[in-house]
Write a protein that holds these residues in place. Structure first.
Motif, PDB file in Angstrom:
ATOM      1  N   SER A 114       4.114  10.040  15.959  1.00  0.00           N
ATOM      2  CA  SER A 114       5.439  10.651  16.057  1.00  0.00           C
ATOM      3  C   SER A 114       6.449   9.981  15.136  1.00  0.00           C
ATOM      4  O   SER A 114       7.445  10.599  14.751  1.00  0.00           O
ATOM      5  CB  SER A 114       5.951  10.591  17.505  1.00  0.00           C
ATOM      6  OG  SER A 114       6.051   9.241  17.948  1.00  0.00           O
ATOM      7  N   ARG A 115       6.193   8.724  14.763  1.00  0.00           N
ATOM      8  CA  ARG A 115       7.085   8.022  13.827  1.00  0.00           C
ATOM      9  C   ARG A 115       6.769   8.386  12.374  1.00  0.00           C
ATOM     10  O   ARG A 115       7.572   8.125  11.482  1.00  0.00           O
ATOM     11  CB  ARG A 115       6.962   6.503  13.977  1.00  0.00           C
ATOM     12  CG  ARG A 115       7.372   5.925  15.320  1.00  0.00           C
ATOM     13  CD  ARG A 115       7.357   4.413  15.251  1.00  0.00           C
ATOM     14  NE  ARG A 115       8.413   3.891  14.388  1.00  0.00           N
ATOM     15  CZ  ARG A 115       8.417   2.663  13.852  1.00  0.00           C
ATOM     16  NH1 ARG A 115       7.368   1.861  14.044  1.00  0.00           N
ATOM     17  NH2 ARG A 115       9.426   2.253  13.098  1.00  0.00           N
ATOM     18  N   TYR A 116       5.581   8.974  12.137  1.00  0.00           N
ATOM     19  CA  TYR A 116       5.129   9.196  10.763  1.00  0.00           C
ATOM     20  C   TYR A 116       4.640  10.625  10.549  1.00  0.00           C
ATOM     21  O   TYR A 116       3.540  10.829  10.026  1.00  0.00           O
ATOM     22  CB  TYR A 116       3.994   8.212  10.434  1.00  0.00           C
ATOM     23  CG  TYR A 116       4.304   6.779  10.765  1.00  0.00           C
ATOM     24  CD1 TYR A 116       5.079   6.001   9.914  1.00  0.00           C
ATOM     25  CD2 TYR A 116       3.814   6.192  11.935  1.00  0.00           C
ATOM     26  CE1 TYR A 116       5.360   4.670  10.207  1.00  0.00           C
ATOM     27  CE2 TYR A 116       4.101   4.867  12.244  1.00  0.00           C
ATOM     28  CZ  TYR A 116       4.872   4.118  11.377  1.00  0.00           C
ATOM     29  OH  TYR A 116       5.161   2.805  11.685  1.00  0.00           O
ATOM     30  N   PRO A 117       5.411  11.629  10.908  1.00  0.00           N
ATOM     31  CA  PRO A 117       4.921  13.015  10.728  1.00  0.00           C
ATOM     32  C   PRO A 117       4.625  13.344   9.271  1.00  0.00           C
ATOM     33  O   PRO A 117       3.760  14.165   8.980  1.00  0.00           O
ATOM     34  CB  PRO A 117       6.066  13.857  11.287  1.00  0.00           C
ATOM     35  CG  PRO A 117       7.280  12.982  11.198  1.00  0.00           C
ATOM     36  CD  PRO A 117       6.783  11.594  11.452  1.00  0.00           C
ATOM     37  N   HIS A 118       5.337  12.712   8.332  1.00  0.00           N
ATOM     38  CA  HIS A 118       5.152  12.970   6.900  1.00  0.00           C
ATOM     39  C   HIS A 118       3.864  12.358   6.359  1.00  0.00           C
ATOM     40  O   HIS A 118       3.425  12.687   5.250  1.00  0.00           O
ATOM     41  CB  HIS A 118       6.336  12.416   6.108  1.00  0.00           C
ATOM     42  CG  HIS A 118       6.636  10.972   6.408  1.00  0.00           C
ATOM     43  ND1 HIS A 118       7.177  10.577   7.603  1.00  0.00           N
ATOM     44  CD2 HIS A 118       6.446   9.840   5.673  1.00  0.00           C
ATOM     45  CE1 HIS A 118       7.327   9.249   7.600  1.00  0.00           C
ATOM     46  NE2 HIS A 118       6.878   8.789   6.441  1.00  0.00           N
ATOM     47  N   LEU A 119       3.237  11.474   7.140  1.00  0.00           N
ATOM     48  CA  LEU A 119       1.998  10.837   6.695  1.00  0.00           C
ATOM     49  C   LEU A 119       0.746  11.509   7.234  1.00  0.00           C
ATOM     50  O   LEU A 119      -0.357  11.261   6.740  1.00  0.00           O
ATOM     51  CB  LEU A 119       1.978   9.359   7.113  1.00  0.00           C
ATOM     52  CG  LEU A 119       3.090   8.453   6.580  1.00  0.00           C
ATOM     53  CD1 LEU A 119       2.874   7.025   7.069  1.00  0.00           C
ATOM     54  CD2 LEU A 119       3.171   8.497   5.063  1.00  0.00           C
ATOM     55  N   VAL A 120       0.929  12.368   8.238  1.00  0.00           N
ATOM     56  CA  VAL A 120      -0.236  12.987   8.889  1.00  0.00           C
ATOM     57  C   VAL A 120      -1.005  13.841   7.885  1.00  0.00           C
ATOM     58  O   VAL A 120      -0.438  14.687   7.175  1.00  0.00           O
ATOM     59  CB  VAL A 120       0.206  13.829  10.099  1.00  0.00           C
ATOM     60  CG1 VAL A 120      -0.997  14.554  10.703  1.00  0.00           C
ATOM     61  CG2 VAL A 120       0.878  12.952  11.141  1.00  0.00           C
ATOM     62  N   GLY A 121      -2.287  13.610   7.800  1.00  0.00           N
ATOM     63  CA  GLY A 121      -3.134  14.344   6.859  1.00  0.00           C
ATOM     64  C   GLY A 121      -3.130  13.769   5.456  1.00  0.00           C
ATOM     65  O   GLY A 121      -3.795  14.314   4.570  1.00  0.00           O
ATOM     66  N   ASN A 122      -2.400  12.676   5.264  1.00  0.00           N
ATOM     67  CA  ASN A 122      -2.310  12.056   3.944  1.00  0.00           C
ATOM     68  C   ASN A 122      -2.912  10.649   3.962  1.00  0.00           C
ATOM     69  O   ASN A 122      -3.340  10.156   5.003  1.00  0.00           O
ATOM     70  CB  ASN A 122      -0.863  12.012   3.469  1.00  0.00           C
ATOM     71  CG  ASN A 122      -0.315  13.398   3.205  1.00  0.00           C
ATOM     72  OD1 ASN A 122      -1.028  14.275   2.717  1.00  0.00           O
ATOM     73  ND2 ASN A 122       0.948  13.624   3.535  1.00  0.00           N
ATOM     74  N   THR A 123      -2.928  10.003   2.803  1.00  0.00           N
ATOM     75  CA  THR A 123      -3.548   8.687   2.656  1.00  0.00           C
ATOM     76  C   THR A 123      -2.541   7.666   2.156  1.00  0.00           C
ATOM     77  O   THR A 123      -1.818   7.926   1.183  1.00  0.00           O
ATOM     78  CB  THR A 123      -4.730   8.759   1.669  1.00  0.00           C
ATOM     79  OG1 THR A 123      -5.722   9.649   2.192  1.00  0.00           O
ATOM     80  CG2 THR A 123      -5.354   7.384   1.466  1.00  0.00           C
ATOM     81  N   VAL A 124      -2.509   6.524   2.810  1.00  0.00           N
ATOM     82  CA  VAL A 124      -1.684   5.398   2.374  1.00  0.00           C
ATOM     83  C   VAL A 124      -2.570   4.460   1.564  1.00  0.00           C
ATOM     84  O   VAL A 124      -3.606   3.995   2.053  1.00  0.00           O
ATOM     85  CB  VAL A 124      -1.079   4.652   3.573  1.00  0.00           C
ATOM     86  CG1 VAL A 124      -0.293   3.427   3.095  1.00  0.00           C
ATOM     87  CG2 VAL A 124      -0.179   5.577   4.386  1.00  0.00           C
ATOM     88  N   MET A 125      -2.166   4.208   0.329  1.00  0.00           N
ATOM     89  CA  MET A 125      -2.908   3.306  -0.546  1.00  0.00           C
ATOM     90  C   MET A 125      -2.203   1.952  -0.585  1.00  0.00           C
ATOM     91  O   MET A 125      -1.027   1.875  -0.949  1.00  0.00           O
ATOM     92  CB  MET A 125      -2.995   3.879  -1.967  1.00  0.00           C
ATOM     93  CG  MET A 125      -3.582   5.273  -2.051  1.00  0.00           C
ATOM     94  SD  MET A 125      -5.342   5.320  -1.668  1.00  0.00           S
ATOM     95  CE  MET A 125      -6.012   4.280  -2.970  1.00  0.00           C
ATOM     96  N   LEU A 126      -2.908   0.893  -0.214  1.00  0.00           N
ATOM     97  CA  LEU A 126      -2.377  -0.463  -0.273  1.00  0.00           C
ATOM     98  C   LEU A 126      -3.123  -1.244  -1.342  1.00  0.00           C
ATOM     99  O   LEU A 126      -4.362  -1.216  -1.388  1.00  0.00           O
ATOM    100  CB  LEU A 126      -2.561  -1.192   1.055  1.00  0.00           C
ATOM    101  CG  LEU A 126      -1.760  -0.750   2.273  1.00  0.00           C
ATOM    102  CD1 LEU A 126      -2.119  -1.643   3.463  1.00  0.00           C
ATOM    103  CD2 LEU A 126      -0.275  -0.816   1.997  1.00  0.00           C
TER     104      LEU A 126
END
Length: 298
Positions: A114-126
């Motif tokens: 719920s804090r990260y709706p813009h990240l759902v279905g996407n990938t975070v690259m570190l």
């Protein structure tokens, strides 16, 4: 370099002719030493059989440890194969730590979607940049990155027009400010309904390290029982992870072999050395004497 994680066990359901059937999918857990050795040898055989005609089909049987395996060709010729993996421990350790950090971040994000709706279905690259290491206590770093990701900065390449070829600028969408030594970027695509995190590190690798590591292996394995030393780069570890940096090592070894600087002295007992990259038909065969018949001689 992307982490390749071992799969989790699951039970799936699919329909055949309108009737649903339950299908068990076996879990891929930790890899045993024997499993990893088999993986090395079968990858080597794949590379071997796509080159010049060889003494195939081959059969594989256990060795007396040493050697690890015995390889027998169709003609009946047999070879004792000792198996070894070539990697740089300092790189593997750093990569294991950043991957573990990435898994913790993925769990934190997924548990609080719920804090990260813009990240759902996407990938975070570190990416751990430079030669920096994660702090021993990385809990504050984990919280800082999780907090930063609450901001919607779009995804990499958003708004970039490539209709006329590669543009001069790729824009700033998807990029987050550097936190510690970690660079963070969000890309489109991933796991539907969740957030995927891929964590890696940038590291400098030097040719002399690769050559010294190979020489150490040769000295350690140069025993009367061993005939051929099979050195694999990029093999999965016990967790099923591969290290893309290891592909660089093989290229450095090939350069040294072609320049005649790979070995500082000939082995006393080994007859040949085979270098290959796991999962690819890349094979470098080195015979100590031309009179010896290796598996790749046909």
């Amino acid at each position: 370099m992307n982490a390749t994680n071992s799969a989790r066990g699951a039970q799936n359901t699919y329909s055949v002719g309108g009737a649903a059937r339950d299908v068990r999918i076996s879990a891929l857990g930790h890899l045993s030493k024997a499993s990893r050795e088999d993986s090395q040898l079968y990858s080597f055989l794949m590379a071997l059989t796509v080159h010049t005609p060889v003494d195939a089909p081959f059969t594989v049987s256990p060795g007396s440890d040493p050697p690890d395996r015995r390889l027998t060709g169709a003609s009946g010729r047999a070879w004792g194969i000792e198996l070894a993996e070539l990697t740089l421990p300092r790189v593997r350790i750093d990569l294991a730590r950043i991957r573990a950090f990435g898994r913790r971040l993925e769990t934190l994000l997924t548990d609080n979607l719920s804090r990260y709706p813009h990240l759902v279905g996407n990938t975070v690259m570190l990416t751990l940049i430079g030669e920096a290491s994660l702090p021993r206590d990385d809990r504050t770093l984990l919280t800082d990155i999780a907090d930063a990701l609450t901001a919607d900065r779009g995804c990499w390449l958003d708004g970039v027009d490539m209709s006329n070829g590669f543009p001069n600028s790729l824009g700033h969408a998807g990029y987050y400010p550097l936190i510690g030594a970690l660079a963070t970027r969000v890309e489109r695509g991933g796991q539907p309904g969740s957030v995927q995190v891929i964590a890696t590190a940038s590291r400098a690798i030097y040719p002399h390290e690769a050559v010294e590591a190979l020489r150490d292996l040769v000295r350690d394995k140069d025993r009367p029982e061993n005939e051929i030393l099979l050195v694999t780069c990029g093999a999965p570890d016990e967790l099923g992870h591969i290290c893309g940096f290891d592909r660089v090592l093989l290229g450095m070894l090939e350069d040294a072999a072609r320049s005649g600087t790979l070995l500082d002295q000939d082995p006393r007992h080994l007859k040949a050395i085979a270098l290959h990259y796991w999962g690819l038909p890349t094979l470098i065969g080195i015979k100590i004497t031309n009179a010896y018949t290796a598996p790749w001689d046909g």
